[in-house]
Structures are given as structure tokens and as C-alpha cells.
Design a protein around this motif. Structure first.
Motif, PDB file in Angstrom:
ATOM      1  N   ALA A  41     -18.305  13.631 -36.784  1.00 43.77           N
ATOM      2  CA  ALA A  41     -19.005  14.009 -38.005  1.00 43.77           C
ATOM      3  C   ALA A  41     -19.976  12.915 -38.437  1.00 43.77           C
ATOM      4  N   THR A  42     -19.649  11.693 -38.150  1.00 39.97           N
ATOM      5  CA  THR A  42     -20.545  10.613 -38.566  1.00 39.97           C
ATOM      6  C   THR A  42     -21.355  10.083 -37.395  1.00 39.97           C
ATOM      7  N   GLY A  43     -21.151  10.646 -36.221  1.00 33.95           N
ATOM      8  CA  GLY A  43     -21.752  10.069 -35.029  1.00 33.95           C
ATOM      9  C   GLY A  43     -23.135  10.558 -34.673  1.00 33.95           C
ATOM     10  N   GLY A  44     -23.724  11.383 -35.491  1.00 32.27           N
ATOM     11  CA  GLY A  44     -25.085  11.804 -35.204  1.00 32.27           C
ATOM     12  C   GLY A  44     -25.207  13.294 -34.988  1.00 32.27           C
ATOM     13  N   CYS A  45     -26.427  13.721 -34.716  1.00 33.28           N
ATOM     14  CA  CYS A  45     -26.708  15.144 -34.515  1.00 33.28           C
ATOM     15  C   CYS A  45     -26.221  15.555 -33.131  1.00 33.28           C
ATOM     16  N   ALA A  46     -25.430  16.616 -33.082  1.00 34.03           N
ATOM     17  CA  ALA A  46     -24.863  17.062 -31.805  1.00 34.03           C
ATOM     18  C   ALA A  46     -25.947  17.537 -30.838  1.00 34.03           C
ATOM     19  N   PHE A  47     -27.097  17.872 -31.374  1.00 29.41           N
ATOM     20  CA  PHE A  47     -28.166  18.420 -30.532  1.00 29.41           C
ATOM     21  C   PHE A  47     -29.084  17.323 -29.976  1.00 29.41           C
ATOM     22  N   ALA A  48     -28.811  16.075 -30.363  1.00 26.55           N
ATOM     23  CA  ALA A  48     -29.719  14.967 -30.026  1.00 26.55           C
ATOM     24  C   ALA A  48     -30.041  14.886 -28.524  1.00 26.55           C
ATOM     25  N   GLU A  49     -29.035  15.146 -27.670  1.00 21.54           N
ATOM     26  CA  GLU A  49     -29.246  15.016 -26.224  1.00 21.54           C
ATOM     27  C   GLU A  49     -30.267  16.002 -25.683  1.00 21.54           C
ATOM     28  N   ARG A  50     -30.429  17.110 -26.397  1.00 19.60           N
ATOM     29  CA  ARG A  50     -31.324  18.153 -25.887  1.00 19.60           C
ATOM     30  C   ARG A  50     -32.576  18.325 -26.729  1.00 19.60           C
ATOM     31  N   CYS A  51     -32.661  17.570 -27.814  1.00 22.08           N
ATOM     32  CA  CYS A  51     -33.723  17.846 -28.781  1.00 22.08           C
ATOM     33  C   CYS A  51     -35.038  17.170 -28.400  1.00 22.08           C
ATOM     34  N   PRO A  52     -36.126  17.940 -28.364  1.00 22.50           N
ATOM     35  CA  PRO A  52     -37.420  17.346 -28.044  1.00 22.50           C
ATOM     36  C   PRO A  52     -37.968  16.449 -29.162  1.00 22.50           C
ATOM     37  N   HIS A  53     -37.371  16.558 -30.371  1.00 22.97           N
ATOM     38  CA  HIS A  53     -37.895  15.789 -31.506  1.00 22.97           C
ATOM     39  C   HIS A  53     -36.977  14.629 -31.896  1.00 22.97           C
ATOM     40  N   VAL A  54     -36.034  14.290 -31.052  1.00 23.26           N
ATOM     41  CA  VAL A  54     -35.008  13.320 -31.449  1.00 23.26           C
ATOM     42  C   VAL A  54     -35.617  11.987 -31.926  1.00 23.26           C
ATOM     43  N   MET A  55     -35.032  11.463 -33.004  1.00 18.67           N
ATOM     44  CA  MET A  55     -35.487  10.199 -33.597  1.00 18.67           C
ATOM     45  C   MET A  55     -34.280   9.258 -33.645  1.00 18.67           C
ATOM     46  N   PRO A  56     -34.500   7.963 -33.796  1.00 17.25           N
ATOM     47  CA  PRO A  56     -33.358   7.034 -33.807  1.00 17.25           C
ATOM     48  C   PRO A  56     -32.293   7.420 -34.843  1.00 17.25           C
ATOM     49  N   ARG A  57     -32.706   7.819 -36.023  1.00 17.17           N
ATOM     50  CA  ARG A  57     -31.705   8.128 -37.055  1.00 17.17           C
ATOM     51  C   ARG A  57     -30.825   9.335 -36.704  1.00 17.17           C
ATOM     52  N   CYS A  58     -31.327  10.191 -35.808  1.00 21.92           N
ATOM     53  CA  CYS A  58     -30.559  11.390 -35.433  1.00 21.92           C
ATOM     54  C   CYS A  58     -29.228  11.010 -34.786  1.00 21.92           C
ATOM     55  N   ARG A  59     -29.197   9.815 -34.172  1.00 20.58           N
ATOM     56  CA  ARG A  59     -27.974   9.412 -33.467  1.00 20.58           C
ATOM     57  C   ARG A  59     -26.998   8.668 -34.370  1.00 20.58           C
ATOM     58  N   GLN A  60     -27.419   8.423 -35.596  1.00 20.99           N
ATOM     59  CA  GLN A  60     -26.566   7.610 -36.462  1.00 20.99           C
ATOM     60  C   GLN A  60     -25.598   8.420 -37.305  1.00 20.99           C
ATOM     61  N   GLN A  61     -26.076   9.482 -37.875  1.00 19.64           N
ATOM     62  CA  GLN A  61     -25.222  10.272 -38.762  1.00 19.64           C
ATOM     63  C   GLN A  61     -25.550  11.748 -38.617  1.00 19.64           C
ATOM     64  N   ARG A  62     -24.527  12.562 -38.760  1.00 18.25           N
ATOM     65  CA  ARG A  62     -24.766  13.997 -38.613  1.00 18.25           C
ATOM     66  C   ARG A  62     -25.672  14.492 -39.742  1.00 18.25           C
ATOM     67  N   PRO A  63     -26.729  15.217 -39.417  1.00 16.76           N
ATOM     68  CA  PRO A  63     -27.619  15.678 -40.489  1.00 16.76           C
ATOM     69  C   PRO A  63     -26.951  16.755 -41.337  1.00 16.76           C
ATOM     70  N   PRO A  64     -27.107  16.679 -42.651  1.00 22.66           N
ATOM     71  CA  PRO A  64     -26.545  17.716 -43.519  1.00 22.66           C
ATOM     72  C   PRO A  64     -27.474  18.933 -43.548  1.00 22.66           C
ATOM     73  N   LEU A  65     -26.966  20.050 -44.044  1.00 21.19           N
ATOM     74  CA  LEU A  65     -27.824  21.231 -44.198  1.00 21.19           C
ATOM     75  C   LEU A  65     -28.752  21.001 -45.382  1.00 21.19           C
ATOM     76  N   VAL A  66     -30.046  21.156 -45.137  1.00 25.77           N
ATOM     77  CA  VAL A  66     -31.021  21.009 -46.223  1.00 25.77           C
ATOM     78  C   VAL A  66     -31.784  22.318 -46.381  1.00 25.77           C
ATOM     79  N   GLN A  67     -32.249  22.560 -47.590  1.00 23.20           N
ATOM     80  CA  GLN A  67     -32.945  23.820 -47.867  1.00 23.20           C
ATOM     81  C   GLN A  67     -34.395  23.709 -47.402  1.00 23.20           C
TER      82      GLN A  67
END
Ligand SMILES: Nc1ncnc2c1ncn2[C@@H]1O[C@H](COP(=O)(O)OP(=O)(O)OP(=O)(O)O)[C@@H](O)[C@H]1O
Ligand code: SF4
Ligand SMILES: [Mg+2]
Length: 348
Positions: A291-317
Motif C-alpha cells: 500500500a505504501t510501496g508505490g503505484c502497482a502499474f509503475a512497471e508497465r506505465c509509459p508515464h512513470v515518474m520517480p514519485r510513482c514508486r514511492q507511495q501508492r497514488p490515491p483516487l483523485v477526482q
């Protein structure tokens, strides 16, 4: 909003983590979903194999207790339901599973799977009233009682068995049907009939549907709102029209780009395209970020950024009626559980 009929609030389910199995695996993380009391809805849960769809269904059905968050029926935590309420919950929230053959006992005629629940939930009915209820249930799903009753499961086709399961759910007067890949084992022509039946049941009887699928085309055709899951997390949620036509999460974008834009006028099942994925699957021993380890999609994401690997992104509107869990939408407001639950059924 009045107290929901059925709701998951930040519901999670982990497996393992015991003495013999130290490694914890989070199959569902923080899922929120509402089935309103007074406004029947069709909610789709979509995602590739292993994304946690069935686990979430089992949480909603009370087959599996959550290891975090809550699942409530008419405001009461499922584990706290008293005997009477539990009985009502069991009748009102019905399941239709993927492979009906597994549900039937091969040694009994199919009648058995219909008469037993009717006798259990409607003990006050006479024998002939029960029989009538069963026949009406079969007719409602397009089966002829005289051609169905008296047969053994193996004497029926897969499509007939699946329709019997829908009839079985129906004749208990449910308010919600949780259908987990109800048509993935039947051929395309029957798929259309069964989905049409479910849609009609929703419209005519005001029964809410939770439609679980890995097929975005039928999700689009059948549902009002959709939850897209990826490795246990709800990564996008909202009105199906918006989510499929203009997906915001890179994973949903990947899914949608692999299907031709669905045409609302198209008939059920035509041109069905399954969700495909090109990246690693859970089975391939990928490390799942916690839950705190980053975005689960980071390995496949074409837009991945350093912060994506740090904490799981919350749902935003990202816009009205829809949310996505992604750092690309920096300026969007983080939603509360309550707000996410609202988006899941289209409530504002
Ligand atoms: N009882 C269990 N014990 C351990 N792990 C489990 C258990 N049930 C499910 N899982 C794991 O949780 C993850 C999610 O499984 P789930 O069945 O919910 O996925 P799904 O989205 O329904 O997939 P599919 O589309 O293949 O049906 C999988 O990795 C699965 O192996
Ligand atoms: S949070 Fe980052 S890695 Fe995850 S989907 Fe968004 S951009 Fe991609
Ligand atoms: Mg499943």
C-alpha cells in the motif's frame, strides 16, 4: 443518501502472512462500492485476471471476511448480522458464478438446486406455490420448465445451466445479483441472451447488478458505472460512458486502446474483445508494491515518474463523476472513501 443496501468501505483482503506463509499478498486493497437502497444500479467490476475481482465479489457476498475496512448490509457489518438479518441478506444478495457446472451436484436432478432454496427461504408456501415460483423463475430466463425440470446437470447445455443459476437467484426475490463472469463459459450467441436477461431483470424488477468481467465491451453495454481494478487496487471509478470513452488512468487507457470503440447500438456479445495485457502477470513472480510501496502499474506505465514508486497514488477526482488513482493528475482533489463510494454508483 439513505443507508445503502450493500456497501464496501475501504475493504481490503490479504492472504497469507501466517506462521507457514509469511509473505502477505493483498488481493483487494481499499475498495469502496455502494449499492443504494432505493435506486437500482448496474456496476461493473473490470480488470485482467488476478486483479481481485472475484475476491471483491466474495467480500460483498460475505463468503470471505475483509481483513481491512468494512462490508455492510443495510448499515450493519456482515459479521455482526443477527440470524434473521443474515437470512434476509442471504436471500436478497445472490450470486451467479462463472462455471455453473461446479455449483450443481451431479447426482441430483437440477430441480434440487431450485426446490431447496425455495423451501428454505419461503417455508410458508405450499408445494404447488413453490412449484409455480420455480416455473416462473425458469420462464423469466427463457427456459421451458417441462424441458428443464427432471434433468440431470450433464443433460443440459452450459448455457441452460447458467440460465438455471440466474433463475435460481431470481426466484428468491433478490435485490442484488453479483454475477462473476456469468458468460465467459458460454458461446457468443448465448452470451447475448444471458446478458439481455440480466439487463431485463434489472429494468423490470429493479434488481441491482454487480457485473464482474474482463470484457470491457459488455461492461459498457450493461452497466452505468464501472470500477477498473489493477492488482487489487481500484485504479479508476465512475460513469461507464466517461471511463470507457475517455479513460484517465494509464491502465484503463491501455485496456481501452485494445478494443474498438464500443457502439451502444451494437447487440450483446457482438465484437466482444477480451481485456488483453502485454506486461507481466501476477503469476510471473512480480513484486507487488504494498500500500505504501508505490503505484502497482509503475512497471508497465509509459508515464512513470520517480514519485510513482514511492507511495501508492490515491483516487483523485479527475472530473465530475469519475476518479483515477494516478499522479498525472496532480492538481485534482484527493477523494474521501465516502466520495469514492458515491462515484461507484453514480451518486453525487
Ligand atoms: N484463497 C486465496 N488464497 C491466496 N490467494 C488468493 C486466494 N484467492 C485469491 N487469491 C489471489 O488473489 C488474487 C486475486 O484473485 P481473484 O480471484 O480475485 O482475481 P480475479 O480478478 O477474479 O481473476 P480472474 O479474472 O482470473 O477470475 C490472485 O493473485 C489470486 O491468486
Ligand atoms: S501513478 Fe505513475 S506509474 Fe501509476 S499510472 Fe500514474 S503515472 Fe503511471
Ligand atoms: Mg475471478
Amino acid at each position: 443518501m439513505s443507508t445503502p443496501l450493500l456497501e464496501a468501505r475501504g475493504a481490503s483482503r490479504a492472504f497469507g502472512g501466517g506462521v507457514f506463509d509469511r509473505q502477505q499478498f493483498v488481493a483487494v486493497a481499499d475498495a469502496s462500492l455502494v449499492i443504494p437502497e432505493d435506486d437500482p444500479v448496474v456496476v461493473a467490476i473490470a480488470g485482467e485476471s488476478g486483479s481481485g475481482k472475484t475476491t471483491l465479489a466474495r467480500l460483498l457476498l460475505g463468503i470471505l471476511p475483509p481483513t481491512g475496512g468494512s462490508v455492510r448490509y443495510q448499515g450493519t457489518e456482515l459479521r455482526d448480522l443477527d440470524t434473521k438479518m443474515r437470512q434476509t441478506f442471504r436471500r436478497q444478495v445472490q450470486a451467479v458464478f462463472q462455471d455453473p457446472f461446479e455449483v450443481f451436484n451431479p447426482f441430483y436432478r437440477v430441480d434440487h438446486s431450485l426446490t431447496v432454496p425455495v423451501a428454505k427461504f419461503f417455508p410458508e408456501l405450499s408445494r404447488s406455490e413453490r412449484r409455480q415460483r420455480i416455473e416462473e423463475g425458469l420462464q423469466a430466463v427463457g427456459l421451458r420448465p417441462e424441458e428443464t425440470l427432471g434433468r440431470y446437470p450433464h443433460q443440459l447445455s452450459g448455457g441452460q445451466r447458467q440460465r438455471i443459476m440466474v433463475a435460481r437467484a431470481l426466484l428468491l426475490d433478490p435485490r442484488v445479483i453479483v454475477a462473476d463472469e456469468p458468460v465467459s463459459m458460454v458461446d457468443a450467441s448465448l452470451r447475448a441472451t444471458i446478458l439481455e436477461t440480466l439487463s431485463r431483470i434489472h429494468r423490470e424488477r429493479g434488481i441491482s447488478l454487480v457485473y464482474i468481467t474482463h470484457d470491457l465491451t459488455t461492461a459498457y453495454q450493461l452497466s452505468h458505472t464501472i470500477l477498473v481494478m489493477y492488482q487489487g487496487a481500484v485504479v479508476e471509478v465512475g460513469e461507464v460512458e466517461q471511463v470507457i470513452k475517455a479513460p484517465k488512468h494509464p491502465y484503463t487507457q491501455l485496456l481501452v486502446s485494445s478494443i474498438p470503440l464500443p457502439d451502444a447500438k451494437r447487440r450483446w456479445g457482438e465484437g466482444t474483445v477480451e481485456v488483453t495485457h502485454s506486461g507481466p502477470t501476477v503469476e510471473e513472480d512480480v513484486e507487488i508494491p504494498s500500500a505504501t510501496g508505490g503505484c502497482a502499474f509503475a512497471e508497465r506505465c509509459p508515464h512513470v515518474m520517480p514519485r510513482c514508486r514511492q507511495q501508492r497514488p490515491p483516487l483523485v477526482q479527475t472530473d465530475a463523476g469519475r476518479a483515477a488513482a494516478c499522479y498525472l493528475y496532480e492538481d485534482a482533489a484527493v477523494l474521501s472513501e465516502e466520495q469514492v463510494a458515491g462515484l461507484s454508483y453514480g451518486g453525487r
